[in-house]
Write a protein that holds these residues in place. Structure first.
Motif, PDB file in Angstrom:
ATOM      1  N   LYS A  53      38.599 -31.772  64.269  1.00  9.34           N
ATOM      2  CA  LYS A  53      39.380 -31.283  65.461  1.00  9.34           C
ATOM      3  C   LYS A  53      38.728 -30.030  66.233  1.00  9.34           C
ATOM      4  N   ALA A  54      38.165 -29.337  65.390  1.00  9.08           N
ATOM      5  CA  ALA A  54      37.206 -28.315  65.989  1.00  9.08           C
ATOM      6  C   ALA A  54      36.143 -28.626  67.047  1.00  9.08           C
ATOM      7  N   GLU A  55      36.024 -29.937  67.295  1.00  8.81           N
ATOM      8  CA  GLU A  55      34.996 -30.642  68.058  1.00  8.81           C
ATOM      9  C   GLU A  55      33.577 -30.249  67.470  1.00  8.81           C
ATOM     10  N   SER A  56      33.656 -30.287  66.279  1.00  5.99           N
ATOM     11  CA  SER A  56      32.135 -30.262  65.489  1.00  5.99           C
ATOM     12  C   SER A  56      31.642 -28.656  65.587  1.00  5.99           C
ATOM     13  N   GLU A  57      32.526 -27.562  66.024  1.00  2.00           N
ATOM     14  CA  GLU A  57      32.147 -26.295  65.911  1.00  2.00           C
ATOM     15  C   GLU A  57      32.441 -25.631  64.424  1.00  2.00           C
ATOM     16  N   LEU A  73      17.718 -28.386  56.009  1.00  2.00           N
ATOM     17  CA  LEU A  73      19.012 -29.587  56.024  1.00  2.00           C
ATOM     18  C   LEU A  73      19.288 -30.187  57.069  1.00  2.00           C
ATOM     19  N   PHE A  74      18.871 -29.536  58.562  1.00  2.00           N
ATOM     20  CA  PHE A  74      18.906 -30.242  59.737  1.00  2.00           C
ATOM     21  C   PHE A  74      17.947 -31.519  59.713  1.00  2.00           C
ATOM     22  N   ALA A  75      16.648 -31.118  59.073  1.00  2.00           N
ATOM     23  CA  ALA A  75      15.682 -32.221  59.121  1.00  2.00           C
ATOM     24  C   ALA A  75      15.923 -33.312  58.194  1.00  2.00           C
ATOM     25  N   ILE A  76      16.303 -32.875  56.850  1.00  2.00           N
ATOM     26  CA  ILE A  76      17.031 -33.833  56.107  1.00  2.00           C
ATOM     27  C   ILE A  76      17.946 -34.715  56.489  1.00  2.00           C
ATOM     28  N   GLY A  77      18.889 -34.349  57.297  1.00  2.00           N
ATOM     29  CA  GLY A  77      20.167 -35.257  57.809  1.00  2.00           C
ATOM     30  C   GLY A  77      19.550 -36.136  58.506  1.00  2.00           C
ATOM     31  N   ASP A  78      18.625 -35.742  59.371  1.00  2.00           N
ATOM     32  CA  ASP A  78      17.825 -36.590  60.354  1.00  2.00           C
ATOM     33  C   ASP A  78      17.000 -37.624  59.831  1.00  2.00           C
ATOM     34  N   GLU A  91      22.704 -34.589  65.666  1.00  2.00           N
ATOM     35  CA  GLU A  91      23.564 -34.752  66.804  1.00  2.00           C
ATOM     36  C   GLU A  91      25.085 -34.755  66.767  1.00  2.00           C
ATOM     37  N   VAL A  92      25.564 -34.961  65.587  1.00  2.00           N
ATOM     38  CA  VAL A  92      26.918 -35.066  65.245  1.00  2.00           C
ATOM     39  C   VAL A  92      27.276 -33.719  64.314  1.00  2.00           C
ATOM     40  N   ASN A  93      26.253 -32.863  64.159  1.00  2.00           N
ATOM     41  CA  ASN A  93      26.333 -31.595  63.585  1.00  2.00           C
ATOM     42  C   ASN A  93      26.676 -31.843  62.003  1.00  2.00           C
ATOM     43  N   PHE A 174      30.396 -39.985  58.860  1.00  2.00           N
ATOM     44  CA  PHE A 174      31.384 -41.014  59.038  1.00  2.00           C
ATOM     45  C   PHE A 174      32.972 -40.420  59.028  1.00  2.00           C
ATOM     46  N   THR A 175      32.861 -38.873  59.057  1.00  2.00           N
ATOM     47  CA  THR A 175      34.486 -38.342  59.506  1.00  2.00           C
ATOM     48  C   THR A 175      34.326 -37.854  60.900  1.00  2.00           C
ATOM     49  N   SER A 176      33.137 -37.986  61.412  1.00  2.00           N
ATOM     50  CA  SER A 176      32.953 -37.437  62.824  1.00  2.00           C
ATOM     51  C   SER A 176      33.484 -38.721  63.691  1.00  2.00           C
ATOM     52  N   GLU A 177      33.965 -38.426  65.250  1.00  2.00           N
ATOM     53  CA  GLU A 177      34.094 -39.629  66.145  1.00  2.00           C
ATOM     54  C   GLU A 177      33.319 -40.366  66.163  1.00  2.00           C
ATOM     55  N   VAL A 178      31.871 -40.196  66.338  1.00  2.00           N
ATOM     56  CA  VAL A 178      30.812 -41.117  66.421  1.00  2.00           C
ATOM     57  C   VAL A 178      30.700 -41.870  65.192  1.00  2.00           C
ATOM     58  N   GLY A 179      30.781 -41.326  64.218  1.00  2.00           N
ATOM     59  CA  GLY A 179      30.597 -42.182  62.804  1.00  2.00           C
ATOM     60  C   GLY A 179      31.610 -43.191  62.694  1.00  2.00           C
ATOM     61  N   ALA A 180      32.845 -42.767  63.193  1.00  2.00           N
ATOM     62  CA  ALA A 180      34.034 -43.609  63.139  1.00  2.00           C
ATOM     63  C   ALA A 180      34.185 -44.834  64.043  1.00  2.00           C
TER      64      ALA A 180
END
Length: 212
Positions: A53-57, A73-78, A91-93, A174-180
């Motif tokens: 709800k905080a728009e990924s901030e 961590l950024f690189a691991i996620g990607d 990209e979805v933080n 998957f709890t982001s809008e993009v993922g869902a």
């Protein structure tokens, strides 16, 4: 009347929370990731909602990871969730989600486990390839993480830490809008019930933005 209304609301909220938990267990299970009870607790679901709800901030000013650890961590996620026809984890933080979630809902031991495995991945990268993990090619990053999964040069304890970190990244995605709505199938207004539909290994699981 007020008491009955409050009870009805509590029952509805509890039902919604159980539905979300079952949905996320399915998603994380399909990803072959071991989840802990704390990851799908009431606190975890509410914290994920607050982050979305905080728009990924980031929703607090606390810091768990150093700048270097956050870069890793950024690189691991990607590497786990790269950009394809849908956005990547960064990209979805997801990296900020992991920090937020660990600080909001997880124990000091779980926080330290994520710090330790991030540091171990970076140390191994430097020892084997003379570069930090974030500077490796995509192929090198995936190879190193595959070695970790297969316990090649890593022990079982580190592999367990990585499984937990990976689960948090996937949970964040998957709890982001993009993922869902993009990575999963989503229909704002579903049609009639179909008991049997064609599917294969490329068929997306179903998601609902209402869960988030």
């Amino acid at each position: 009347m007020t008491i009955h209304s409050t009870k009805a609301t509590e029952i509805t909220n509890k039902s919604d929370e159980e539905s979300r938990r079952r949905f996320l267990q399915k998603v994380l299970g399909l990803a072959c990731v071991t989840t802990s009870g704390s990851m799908l607790s009431s606190c975890a679901l509410k914290s994920a909602d607050a982050f979305a709800k905080a728009e990924s901030e980031p929703v607090n000013s606390k810091i768990l990871f150093s700048e270097g650890q956050m870069t890793t961590l950024f690189a691991i996620g990607d590497s786990i969730l790269p950009r394809t026809d849908t956005p990547s984890a960064s990209e979805v933080n997801c990296h900020n989600f992991v920090q937020h979630q660990l600080l909001a809902c997880h124990s000091k031991d779980e926080q330290n486990a994520c710090i330790e495995v991030i540091d171990q991945i970076d140390k191994t990268s430097i020892a084997q390839l003379n570069q930090p993990f974030a500077l490796l090619s995509k192929e090198q990053q995936q190879t190193l993480l595959t070695q970790l999964e297969n316990q090649q040069g890593f022990n079982e304890h580190t592999r367990g830490q990585f499984s937990f970190l990976k689960a948090l990244i996937i949970f964040g995605y998957f709890t982001s809008e993009v993922g869902a709505t993009q990575a999963l199938n989503y229909q704002a207004v579903p049609g009639g019930f179909k008991g049997s539909i064609p599917c294969d290994e490329n068929t997306k699981s179903w998601g609902s933005i209402d869960y988030y």
